[in-house]
Design a protein around this motif. Structure first.
Motif, PDB file in Angstrom:
ATOM      1  N   TYR A  34       0.810  -1.222   0.000  1.00 54.34           N
ATOM      2  CA  TYR A  34       0.000   0.000   0.000  1.00 54.34           C
ATOM      3  C   TYR A  34       0.842   1.271   0.000  1.00 54.34           C
ATOM      4  CZ  TYR A  34       1.080   0.126   4.988  1.00 54.34           C
ATOM      5  OH  TYR A  34       1.744   0.171   6.181  1.00 54.34           O
ATOM      6  N   ARG A  44      -9.388   1.643  -5.154  1.00 51.89           N
ATOM      7  CA  ARG A  44     -10.136   0.836  -4.186  1.00 51.89           C
ATOM      8  C   ARG A  44     -10.288   1.569  -2.863  1.00 51.89           C
ATOM      9  NH1 ARG A  44      -7.358  -3.463  -6.953  1.00 51.89           N
ATOM     10  NH2 ARG A  44      -5.487  -3.210  -5.662  1.00 51.89           N
ATOM     11  N   ASN A  45      -9.242   2.251  -2.441  1.00 51.61           N
ATOM     12  CA  ASN A  45      -9.303   3.012  -1.190  1.00 51.61           C
ATOM     13  C   ASN A  45      -8.456   4.272  -1.312  1.00 51.61           C
ATOM     14  OD1 ASN A  45      -9.641   3.947   1.375  1.00 51.61           O
ATOM     15  ND2 ASN A  45      -8.385   2.390   2.367  1.00 51.61           N
ATOM     16  N   LYS A  49      -4.918   2.893   2.534  1.00 54.45           N
ATOM     17  CA  LYS A  49      -4.649   2.029   3.687  1.00 54.45           C
ATOM     18  C   LYS A  49      -5.218   0.636   3.448  1.00 54.45           C
ATOM     19  CE  LYS A  49      -6.851   4.389   6.794  1.00 54.45           C
ATOM     20  NZ  LYS A  49      -7.336   4.805   8.135  1.00 54.45           N
ATOM     21  N   VAL A  52      -8.478  -3.711   2.711  1.00 53.41           N
ATOM     22  CA  VAL A  52      -9.582  -3.429   1.802  1.00 53.41           C
ATOM     23  C   VAL A  52     -10.230  -4.770   1.493  1.00 53.41           C
ATOM     24  CG1 VAL A  52     -10.271  -2.601  -0.469  1.00 53.41           C
ATOM     25  CG2 VAL A  52      -8.484  -1.395   0.798  1.00 53.41           C
ATOM     26  N   THR A  61     -13.747  -0.630   3.423  1.00 55.42           N
ATOM     27  CA  THR A  61     -12.507  -0.169   4.038  1.00 55.42           C
ATOM     28  C   THR A  61     -12.739   0.136   5.520  1.00 55.42           C
ATOM     29  OG1 THR A  61     -12.927   2.168   3.505  1.00 55.42           O
ATOM     30  CG2 THR A  61     -11.765   0.862   1.843  1.00 55.42           C
ATOM     31  N   GLU A  62     -11.652   0.355   6.241  1.00 55.85           N
ATOM     32  CA  GLU A  62     -11.626   0.611   7.686  1.00 55.85           C
ATOM     33  C   GLU A  62     -11.974  -0.667   8.452  1.00 55.85           C
ATOM     34  OE1 GLU A  62     -10.290   3.178   8.924  1.00 55.85           O
ATOM     35  OE2 GLU A  62     -10.217   4.346   7.071  1.00 55.85           O
TER      36      GLU A  62
END
Length: 221
Positions: A34, A44-45, A49, A52, A61-62
């Protein structure tokens, strides 16, 4: 097919892996560098980060939000209590490990010893490593105090709080940065969670250039 873009020693990715494995959901693991911020990954994010997760045709995400999404879509086995007070305590402890523990311990030990070398970001800072080694003792003591009162960290049933803690500690254990003799309660708790089938893929991780210690995959330490 569920696909997880991850880094093997990332505690945030490991928490998601544990949740998926506990629910017996098959997942394709894709290692993501990343820090190189590839165009495909940033699509994607945009936050750049991991983790994903690609699931149900969605890009998620997250890590905390991902784990709660998995819980709501696949509610058995249960990893979140039914009562508001219980859910609050789980969320409080997930945040404790992903915020306070991460900033005080994981970032100072794992990131300094491993991530910097992998990313080509320079040499470890001895001041940060000393701070992390000191802080981890406080956190182990706090976990021991919690486990004096409960079977698991957030209550009498295993929950996402345990997975959050185990994700961070297993990453540190990979580089021998946890003193398992400091607190018997914590040692017994980790032995229980380490023995679960959901933990097997984590114990099989092997990061090139960083071989794990002999005890890492030993269920009896």
């Amino acid at each position: 097919m569920i696909r997880l873009f991850h880094v093997p020693l990332s505690p945030f990715c490991r928490k998601v892996r544990l949740s998926l494995a506990e629910k017996k959901l098959e997942v394709e693991l894709v290692e993501e560098r990343y820090w190189e911020k590839s165009t495909d990954f940033l699509r994607r994010n945009p936050a750049g980060k991991v983790p994903v997760l690609k699931m149900d045709g969605k890009i998620l995400t997250e890590s905390a939000a991902i784990c709660e999404y998995i819980e709501e879509m696949h509610p058995t086995p249960v990893l979140m209590p039914n009562d508001p007070e219980g859910r609050y305590e789980v969320r409080r402890l997930v945040n404790w490990f992903d915020d306070k523990f991460h900033n005080e311990v994981t970032a100072n030990l794992l990131y300094e010893r491993v991530n910097k070398k992998v990313m080509g970001a320079g040499y470890p800072e001895s001041r940060a490593i000393k701070a992390g080694a000191k802080a981890v003792k406080y956190h182990l003591d706090y976990m021991g105090w919690l486990l004096d009162q409960r079977r698991w960290l957030a209550g009498n049933a295993m929950s996402l709080a345990d997975f959050a803690a185990a994700a961070h500690l297993s990453s540190l254990d990979y580089i021998s940065d946890v003193d398992w003799n400091r607190n018997e309660n914590v040692r017994e708790w980790y032995a229980k969670i380490k023995s679960r089938p959901a933990f097997r893929s984590l114990l099989a991780d092997n990061v090139p250039g960083f071989p794990p210690p002999a005890h890492y995959a030993d269920l009896d330490f």
